[in-house]
Design a protein around this motif. Structure first.
Motif, PDB file in Angstrom:
ATOM      1  N   VAL A   1       0.749  -1.198   0.103  1.00 18.31           N
ATOM      2  CA  VAL A   1      -0.166   0.081  -0.080  1.00 18.31           C
ATOM      3  C   VAL A   1       0.920   1.416  -0.011  1.00 18.31           C
ATOM      4  O   VAL A   1       1.784   1.195   0.760  1.00 18.31           O
ATOM      5  CB  VAL A   1      -0.899  -0.001   1.202  1.00 18.31           C
ATOM      6  N   THR A   2       0.632   2.094  -0.941  1.00 14.66           N
ATOM      7  CA  THR A   2       1.251   3.390  -0.970  1.00 14.66           C
ATOM      8  C   THR A   2       0.223   4.564  -0.377  1.00 14.66           C
ATOM      9  O   THR A   2      -0.982   4.536  -0.789  1.00 14.66           O
ATOM     10  CB  THR A   2       1.778   4.098  -2.479  1.00 14.66           C
ATOM     11  N   VAL A   3       0.650   5.228   0.466  1.00 18.52           N
ATOM     12  CA  VAL A   3      -0.192   6.550   1.327  1.00 18.52           C
ATOM     13  C   VAL A   3       0.178   7.706   0.589  1.00 18.52           C
ATOM     14  O   VAL A   3       1.281   7.906   0.567  1.00 18.52           O
ATOM     15  CB  VAL A   3      -0.011   6.371   2.798  1.00 18.52           C
ATOM     16  N   MET A   4      -0.794   8.499   0.260  1.00 20.70           N
ATOM     17  CA  MET A   4      -0.877   9.851  -0.181  1.00 20.70           C
ATOM     18  C   MET A   4      -1.568  10.662   0.645  1.00 20.70           C
ATOM     19  O   MET A   4      -3.018  10.305   1.005  1.00 20.70           O
ATOM     20  CB  MET A   4      -1.247  10.014  -1.630  1.00 20.70           C
ATOM     21  N   SER A   5      -1.258  11.911   1.303  1.00 25.68           N
ATOM     22  CA  SER A   5      -1.925  12.583   2.141  1.00 25.68           C
ATOM     23  C   SER A   5      -1.336  14.157   1.751  1.00 25.68           C
ATOM     24  O   SER A   5      -0.325  14.482   1.409  1.00 25.68           O
ATOM     25  CB  SER A   5      -1.540  12.195   3.506  1.00 25.68           C
ATOM     26  N   ASP A   6      -2.454  14.959   2.226  1.00 27.35           N
ATOM     27  CA  ASP A   6      -2.138  16.371   2.410  1.00 27.35           C
ATOM     28  C   ASP A   6      -2.982  17.011   3.473  1.00 27.35           C
ATOM     29  O   ASP A   6      -4.146  16.793   3.533  1.00 27.35           O
ATOM     30  CB  ASP A   6      -2.561  16.994   0.963  1.00 27.35           C
ATOM     31  N   GLU A   7      -2.585  18.059   3.923  1.00 33.02           N
ATOM     32  CA  GLU A   7      -3.286  18.629   5.035  1.00 33.02           C
ATOM     33  C   GLU A   7      -3.362  20.311   4.627  1.00 33.02           C
ATOM     34  O   GLU A   7      -2.349  21.010   4.192  1.00 33.02           O
ATOM     35  CB  GLU A   7      -2.815  18.620   6.312  1.00 33.02           C
ATOM     36  N   SER A   8      -4.581  20.984   5.004  1.00 32.99           N
ATOM     37  CA  SER A   8      -4.597  22.368   4.754  1.00 32.99           C
ATOM     38  C   SER A   8      -5.637  23.114   5.741  1.00 32.99           C
ATOM     39  O   SER A   8      -5.829  22.309   6.819  1.00 32.99           O
ATOM     40  CB  SER A   8      -5.089  22.460   3.509  1.00 32.99           C
ATOM     41  N   ILE A   9      -5.991  24.037   5.509  1.00 35.45           N
ATOM     42  CA  ILE A   9      -6.833  24.999   6.442  1.00 35.45           C
ATOM     43  C   ILE A   9      -8.076  25.343   5.539  1.00 35.45           C
ATOM     44  O   ILE A   9      -7.943  25.855   4.520  1.00 35.45           O
ATOM     45  CB  ILE A   9      -6.306  26.012   7.151  1.00 35.45           C
ATOM     46  N   ASP A  10      -9.466  25.009   5.715  1.00 34.35           N
ATOM     47  CA  ASP A  10     -10.607  25.170   5.112  1.00 34.35           C
ATOM     48  C   ASP A  10     -11.199  26.502   5.610  1.00 34.35           C
ATOM     49  O   ASP A  10     -10.673  27.152   6.561  1.00 34.35           O
ATOM     50  CB  ASP A  10     -11.458  24.056   5.112  1.00 34.35           C
TER      51      ASP A  10
END
Length: 341
Positions: free
Chosen positions: A136-145
């Motif tokens: 499994v390859t994990v891709m993630s990103d975080e931001s502010i809504d």
């Protein structure tokens, strides 16, 4: 005396049903036991309504319950249809035609029962796909809504039995701790709940932010449990960074982007200008498009803004020329600059 007159209280000499219903109006209440008066009172519509009030109330309650049940059955029917389409991997564009078919065939909605919720079915299918993949390859990103919360979106890439790669949406969760350690803890908890061990995760894709690739990054807690995890900086994001940084050193491209930004601001602040531009586009048979804004966080926003301006260039110049005739100083400057480029 009629049996119905047992409801009359001897102490107060009042009709009990009428007292309950019309207690705010003493004129409707009888205070004597005279036979003629009682006969007249019994035949009054108000008395008949007072007698039937409990039955009417009970009927209304039953009607409301029946209506609520039918509404809930209809909602269950719709959810079951969506559930079946998701399970069978059918396009949701066919949902309306499916409902029309059920309606025309007079399929009884009350016979439909939903055994599992839609989210549970989707989660079960996702967990099965993750478990079946060898890696499994994990891709993630975080931001502010806009609500000032920090969402963490998670995707996973897997390999099927016939060695075909696919990308799956995992979750969009709130991340209270946006540091590398906090994001890593959220990722580990998410995949542990889905029964995916850390040893199965072979790589981690990110946008290259400091929390992802810095000194205290996400990879360190993950590598503590699986030292073979590889951190990959998104190729598309790296290309976008290269092009944006290269463009920032080119004065001609900077001037070009400034013109597109000023065009967007010129039309954004006035519905009247947008309406006139739409009328001109209709006359010239140009596509009815609005000027797009350039966003620094959207990779294709510059191309979309440039493509839109190019497609409606004739309508745009005519609109600015008319505004120039009305002595609009902004239109004068924009028309000259757009004509040059």
């Amino acid at each position: 005396m009629s049996i119905r007159h047992k409801n009359i209280e001897s102490s107060s000499r009042r009709c009990q049903p009428s007292t309950v219903i019309y207690k705010h109006n003493d004129k409707l209440l009888n205070k004597t036991f005279q036979h003629s008066t009682l006969s007249k009172h019994v035949n009054l519509a108000d008395h008949q309504l007072a007698i039937s009030a409990p039955h009417l109330k009970a009927n209304m309650t039953r009607c409301q319950e029946k209506h609520t049940t039918k509404h809930e059955d209809a909602v269950r029917s719709l959810l079951m249809c969506v559930d079946w389409m998701v399970t069978e991997n059918l396009p949701l564009s066919k949902f309306k035609s499916l409902i029309d078919l059920l309606y025309e065939s007079k399929f009884s909605a009350s016979k439909l029962l939903v055994h599992e919720s839609l989210s549970k079915v989707a989660d079960t299918h996702l967990n099965e796909s993750l478990s079946a993949s060898p890696v499994v390859t994990v891709m993630s990103d975080e931001s502010i809504d806009i609500s000032n919360t920090k969402p963490l979106v998670i995707y996973a890439q897997i390999i099927s039995d016939d060695m075909k790669p696919s990308t799956l949406y995992v979750n969009n969760m709130e991340c209270t701790d946006a540091t590398g350690k906090g994001i890593a803890a959220s990722l580990l908890e998410e995949f542990q709940q889905r029964g995916i061990p850390t040893s199965k995760i072979v790589s981690m894709g990110s946008d290259g932010a400091s929390a992802m690739t810095g000194k205290q990054n996400v990879q360190q807690p993950l590598q503590h449990q699986n030292p073979h995890i590889v951190n990959v900086h998104c190729v598309a994001h790296r290309l976008s960074l290269c092009t944006s940084q290269a463009a920032s050193k080119n004065s001609h491209l900077q001037a070009h982007q400034q013109i597109l930004t000023e065009l967007f601001c010129y039309f954004k602040g006035s519905s009247k200008r947008q309406g006139k531009l739409k009328d001109i586009q209709t006359i010239l048979d140009d596509p009815c498009l609005i000027i797009k804004e350039i966003h620094s966080v959207r990779w294709l926003s510059y191309f979309n803004a440039l493509s839109t301006a190019q497609r409606i260039l004739d309508s745009l110049l005519i609109h600015l020329a008319e505004a120039d005739g009305n002595e609009d100083p902004k239109a004068v400057g924009l028309r000259k600059r757009v004509s040059i480029y």
